[in-house]
Design an enzyme around this catalytic site. Sequence first.
Site, PDB file in Angstrom:
ATOM      1  N   ASP A 193       0.864  -1.194   0.000  1.00  0.00           N
ATOM      2  CA  ASP A 193       0.000   0.000   0.000  1.00  0.00           C
ATOM      3  C   ASP A 193       0.892   1.234   0.000  1.00  0.00           C
ATOM      4  O   ASP A 193       2.021   1.179   0.505  1.00  0.00           O
ATOM      5  CB  ASP A 193      -0.832   0.095   1.288  1.00  0.00           C
TER       6      ASP A 193
HETATM    7  N1  URA Z   1      -1.014  -5.886   4.042  1.00  0.00           N
HETATM    8  C1  URA Z   1      -1.447  -4.610   4.080  1.00  0.00           C
HETATM    9  O1  URA Z   1      -2.399  -4.292   4.747  1.00  0.00           O
HETATM   10  N2  URA Z   1      -0.782  -3.720   3.331  1.00  0.00           N
HETATM   11  C2  URA Z   1       0.270  -4.026   2.585  1.00  0.00           C
HETATM   12  O2  URA Z   1       0.822  -3.159   1.917  1.00  0.00           O
HETATM   13  C3  URA Z   1       0.703  -5.355   2.549  1.00  0.00           C
HETATM   14  C4  URA Z   1       0.037  -6.262   3.291  1.00  0.00           C
END
Ligand code: URA
Length: 328
Positions: A193
């Site tokens: 993310d």
């Molecule tokens: N889980 C999440 O919530 N975000 C990420 O970027 C990777 C795994």
Amino acid sequence: MTPPARRDGTPDRKHEDTPQKGFRSRSQRRKGGARQAPQEKNYVQGVTADQRNMPLISHAKPARRQHVDEAEVRRRQAAAQGQESDGIRLQKVLARAGVASRRNSEILIEEGRVEVNGKIVERQGMRVNPAVDIIRVDGVRVNVNEDLEYWILNKPRGLHSTMQDELGRPCVGDLISEKVSSGQRLFHVGRLDADTEGLLLLTNDGELANRLMHPKYGITKTYLATVLGEADKDVVRALRRGVELEDGLAKADYAQIVDTYNGQSLIRVELHEGRKHIVRRMLKELGYPVQRLVRTKIHTVQLGEQKPGHLRALNSSELTSLYKAVEM
Ligand code: URA
């Protein structure tokens, strides 16, 4: 005028000249056929109706590019492959890949510890093509293809996991192209993310990237989550048992409370699935919203002390371990 050839070797009729008056085909001449009165032209293509059904014969001196002789193309390709497979001496390739000195590589070969494309090498002097041949020493794959690149980025918070962002938001591609000249050719293995930091693998090795992302190989990713709330063992149990999310159950392979302090907790979560926002959603569902999330490990490859925004090349034992994990 000789019509230019199309890729399949047939002349491009679009450019064909208007036929001469009294034109006779070679077969007509062979048969001694009488010179016929000029046929009515079909001016749509500038070609008579008859000619469209005739075999394509050019009476002009052959242009250099008139025909694509497929047999010749195949012969040349085979010759080129032959030259490549003449290739480079195996011990030199092994030495270049950092396996051992040339002399010691010869000893490895002598001891029957080197495999090329699944076969133990039984003689010295073998030549290989590092771009295509798969080489293993003691059963462990060695990267001998110098065109392949493998990088670890500590993705800073706020960067999108794209190489080019359609909306012009800051993305990994911006950072990479500043640092690596081959940046344009790299792609990221999976995503983080924008708000998540940490380990992102970048490579131009499509095969490895695809396999690492394929659920079949169950590659484990490790995250450190700072959450609001002082977590207890129940959270760990719930993560391991599985958390019911709107798109199904999500289970951690491993979970551990690393620390709790001042209304916050640091939780380590390992899982092998890659659904969007998975860690954030699991912890939120359990009542511990994530404040900060860092991916610290993919399989055996660790982020370690690498600073945000910094890149480093994967070392050979890390690469070997990834190859092994995805059966390459
Ligand atoms: N889980 C999440 O919530 N975000 C990420 O970027 C990777 C795994």
